[in-house]
Design a protein around this motif. Structure first.
Motif, mmCIF file in Angstrom:
data_model
loop_
_atom_site.group_PDB
_atom_site.id
_atom_site.type_symbol
_atom_site.label_atom_id
_atom_site.label_comp_id
_atom_site.label_asym_id
_atom_site.label_seq_id
_atom_site.Cartn_x
_atom_site.Cartn_y
_atom_site.Cartn_z
ATOM 1 N N SER A 95 0.701 -1.113 -0.016
ATOM 2 C CA SER A 95 -0.142 -0.043 0.134
ATOM 3 C C SER A 95 0.785 1.190 -0.066
ATOM 4 C CB SER A 95 -0.885 -0.113 1.179
ATOM 5 O OG SER A 95 -0.325 0.545 2.146
ATOM 6 N N THR A 111 -2.775 1.529 -4.696
ATOM 7 C CA THR A 111 -3.116 0.597 -3.719
ATOM 8 C C THR A 111 -4.358 -0.356 -4.186
ATOM 9 O OG1 THR A 111 -2.145 2.085 -2.110
ATOM 10 C CG2 THR A 111 -3.726 0.308 -1.220
ATOM 11 N N CYS A 115 -4.005 -4.349 -4.490
ATOM 12 C CA CYS A 115 -4.802 -5.269 -3.599
ATOM 13 C C CYS A 115 -6.164 -5.797 -3.995
ATOM 14 C CB CYS A 115 -5.057 -4.400 -2.357
ATOM 15 S SG CYS A 115 -3.423 -4.035 -1.691
ATOM 16 N N TYR A 156 -6.096 1.045 1.311
ATOM 17 C CA TYR A 156 -5.796 -0.329 1.859
ATOM 18 C C TYR A 156 -6.947 -1.210 2.234
ATOM 19 C CZ TYR A 156 -3.003 -4.120 3.613
ATOM 20 O OH TYR A 156 -2.587 -5.385 4.034
ATOM 21 N N LYS A 160 -9.002 -4.163 0.703
ATOM 22 C CA LYS A 160 -9.283 -5.481 1.463
ATOM 23 C C LYS A 160 -10.723 -5.667 1.649
ATOM 24 C CE LYS A 160 -4.676 -6.387 1.449
ATOM 25 N NZ LYS A 160 -4.367 -7.747 0.728
#
Ligand SMILES: NC(=O)c1ccc[n+]([C@@H]2O[C@H](COP(=O)([O-])OP(=O)(O)OC[C@H]3O[C@@H](n4cnc5c(N)ncnc54)[C@H](O)[C@@H]3O)[C@@H](O)[C@H]2O)c1
Length: 270
Positions: A95, A111, A115, A156, A160
């Motif tokens: 990140s 990021t 991710c 981030y 996620k």
């Protein structure tokens, strides 16, 4: 992790982001348990080190998980080199932190692309290969931050949280075809990604005060549950999120402002 049980003998896996930290621990565990593995990673130097430490059953390839053609080629390599694809571990992540009021569009994109889009591309192309055989298993590495926010972590944590929902959506679509899809949500793990926290005694103490287990995880602490989800022992588990955090979710994140500073943007200075 303890000795080999051969749970993955004859199976073929791709570990995206397999050259360091959690991915490397997963790769080692798979190898010990009999799998053949493609290690796909963006870092050529780390890949060379992996290639040099396994004599058989590991093929290394450079791949950026944010580039669809490179992801597709990594999944294809598993079939070309080892004849099939049974398991995919989508681990690559990093990140560029920043407070919302400071965060640049470029850092947000970096990021979230890495991710979240990376996990989408890996899931898509792993599943396409698995559909050509008799199913398989996919394990996505999300984070405790899918559930718990942190200062300067909006991109981030959002990515996620997206990985968790992507995992559930993938389970909805793919489980009927024999592909189980699950997520692991690690807490604090001692890897190159988190080195800065461990080099700062005050930050480390603030984290440990919040982690009931009293220590950070080692990469192997995450690899064990990830391998379990990919194994036949978890044959009826799909669409699940497994927190592996030493009970940290129970207490939440520390206030990280002392370690990350205050936001730089100010309405008076604008
Ligand atoms: N370390 C922690 O505390 C922690 C906690 C929760 C979740 N995670 C997640 O676990 C995963 C692994 O993290 P780690 O701590 O092992 O970090 P790490 O830095 O040790 O390993 C990450 C690997 O991903 C690779 N990578 C980075 N960008 C890539 C790209 N575009 N394409 C392909 N490979 C790329 C890196 O080269 C590296 O080998 C990440 O998704 C991270 O967000 C880590």
């Amino acid at each position: 992790m303890s000795g080999s049980t051969g749970r993955f003998a004859g199976r073929v896996a791709v570990v995206a982001g397999g050259a360091s930290g959690i991915g490397l621990a997963i790769l080692r565990g798979l190898h010990r348990e009999g799998a053949s593995i493609v290690c796909a990673d963006i870092n050529r130097e780390k890949l060379d080190a992996v290639a040099g430490s396994f004599e058989t059953r590991v093929a290394c390839t450079t791949a950026d998980v944010t580039k669809e053609a490179e992801v597709e080629a990594a999944m294809a390599l598993a079939v070309e080199r080892f004849g099939r694809l049974d398991c995919a571990f989508n681990v690559a992540g990093a990140s560029r932190p920043g407070y919302l009021v400071d965060l640049s569009e470029a850092d947000w994109d970096f990021t979230v692309d890495l991710c979240l889009k990376g996990v989408f591309l890996c899931t898509k192309h792993a599943a396409r290969r698995m559909l050509g055989f008799d199913g398989g298993t996919i394990v996505n590495i999300a984070s405790l931050n899918a559930h718990v926010p942190m200062h300067a972590g909006a991109a981030y944590a959002s990515a996620k949280a997206g990985v968790e929902m992507l995992t559930r959506n993938a389970a909805l679509e793919l489980t009927p075809d024999g592909i189980r899809v699950n997520a692991v949500l690690p807490g604090l793990v001692e890897t190159p990604l988190t080195r800065r926290h461990f080099e700062n005694p005050a930050a480390q103490a603030a984290f440990l005060a919040r982690i009931p287990a009293g220590r950070a995880a080692q990469p192997e602490d995450i690899a064990g549950p990830a391998l379990f989800l990919a194994s036949d022992e978890a044959r009826y588990v799909s669409g699940a999120s497994l927190l592996v955090d030493g009970a940290w979710a129970v207490t939440g994140y520390p206030d990280m402002r002392p370690f990350r500073g205050a936001p730089g943007w100010s309405p008076r200075g604008a």
